[in-house]
Enzyme design. Sequence first.
Site, PDB file in Angstrom:
ATOM      1  N   ASP A 147       0.836  -1.195   0.000  1.00 50.38           N
ATOM      2  CA  ASP A 147       0.000   0.000   0.000  1.00 50.38           C
ATOM      3  C   ASP A 147       0.875   1.251   0.000  1.00 50.38           C
ATOM      4  OD1 ASP A 147       0.943  -0.078   2.595  1.00 50.38           O
ATOM      5  OD2 ASP A 147      -1.022  -0.172   3.547  1.00 50.38           O
ATOM      6  N   SER A 148       2.183   1.049   0.139  1.00 46.46           N
ATOM      7  CA  SER A 148       3.147   2.136  -0.011  1.00 46.46           C
ATOM      8  C   SER A 148       3.112   2.739  -1.411  1.00 46.46           C
ATOM      9  CB  SER A 148       4.568   1.644   0.300  1.00 46.46           C
ATOM     10  OG  SER A 148       4.863   0.460  -0.424  1.00 46.46           O
TER      11      SER A 148
ATOM     12  N   ASP B  18      -0.637  -6.312  -0.872  1.00 49.58           N
ATOM     13  CA  ASP B  18      -1.017  -5.752   0.422  1.00 49.58           C
ATOM     14  C   ASP B  18      -2.516  -5.468   0.460  1.00 49.58           C
ATOM     15  OD1 ASP B  18      -0.129  -4.980   2.903  1.00 49.58           O
ATOM     16  OD2 ASP B  18       1.051  -3.289   2.188  1.00 49.58           O
TER      17      ASP B  18
ATOM     18  N   LYS C 219      -0.630  -9.834   1.945  1.00 49.86           N
ATOM     19  CA  LYS C 219      -0.080  -9.385   3.221  1.00 49.86           C
ATOM     20  C   LYS C 219      -1.135  -8.539   3.907  1.00 49.86           C
ATOM     21  CE  LYS C 219       2.838  -5.866   3.705  1.00 49.86           C
ATOM     22  NZ  LYS C 219       2.185  -5.015   4.745  1.00 49.86           N
TER      23      LYS C 219
ATOM     24  N   GLU D 190      -1.805  -6.237   7.669  1.00 50.44           N
ATOM     25  CA  GLU D 190      -1.379  -5.794   8.986  1.00 50.44           C
ATOM     26  C   GLU D 190      -2.285  -6.454  10.013  1.00 50.44           C
ATOM     27  OE1 GLU D 190      -0.944  -1.583   9.231  1.00 50.44           O
ATOM     28  OE2 GLU D 190       0.291  -1.472   7.409  1.00 50.44           O
TER      29      GLU D 190
ATOM     30  N   GLU E 259       8.097  -5.037  11.377  1.00 50.55           N
ATOM     31  CA  GLU E 259       8.601  -3.718  11.000  1.00 50.55           C
ATOM     32  C   GLU E 259       8.936  -2.890  12.235  1.00 50.55           C
ATOM     33  OE1 GLU E 259       7.420   0.212   8.310  1.00 50.55           O
ATOM     34  OE2 GLU E 259       6.142  -1.582   8.249  1.00 50.55           O
TER      35      GLU E 259
END
Length: 294
Positions: A74-75, A113, A143, A145, A210
């Site tokens: 999502d970066s 993500d 992925k 979070e 992270e």
Amino acid sequence: MSNEETAPYSAGAPVAAATTATEESSVLAVKKVRTVHLQQAKDVGEKFAMLTSYDALTATIFDGAGIDILLIGDSAGNNVLGHESTLTITVDEMIPLVKAVSTAAQRAMVVADLPFGSYEQSPAQAVATAVRFMKEGGAHAIKMEATAHHVDHVRTLVAAGVPVMAHIGFTPQSEHALGGFRVQGRTGGDILQETALALEEAGAFCLLMEMTRSDVTASINRAVRVPIIGIGAGAETSGQVLVWQDAFGLRDGKMARFVKQYANLFETLTDGAKAYRTDVRSGAYPAPEHRFDS
């Protein structure tokens, strides 16, 4: 724009890469990297590399260079689309990026993500989003979070046939709840380890940690069987990941402490653009060899 007399870039075209004897004997010396190979790497003490990628060209380059996992993070929100943070990028914005990378990558595992707002509501919402990334984008895994509250999400995703990489420690989508960009594990290391174990039990094939204290990462790495990928989490992991624009200096300005820059593309591209502008303004470009006169 015509490409009749040029060799066009081809998504997925192989890029020559040197192969060492060590690489030939590696459990990762495979035609296609899969979750089982990452587990085998941890089991025998091998390391693997992961980079972000958001387009076919960088995916082809990184894949050819032997990068084992490509992450469409999502970066992309701030590194590609110019958003102020990762929070505002949508599934619809990300799917074309995932498709570009998955089309180009021949060997690397492609991980997408789940962006903020696309999975938190329920396990069913997480499955629906993941299915879109796999069916429409061609991703091999997702992925997300994760905290202890997302154990059921992971379990449901895995039961639906979706490989899950669980992202713990500092989770950028929760930056406001965490009080900003803060190193995790300074307190509550035991709770983080409990979360890691719960996510592993739920079926996550890998953990991404992270900005976590290195001793906490090391402790969790010993406690879980699945491989851990670190970013600002120390060296005692099976893999490492960086945002490619950070790693190769495409972005200017101060970098996070954990970033090592392997190139300075910002300077290279700036110099190239200035040289091009100078040639165009002076008439040096196009020169006779660049023209069609007959």
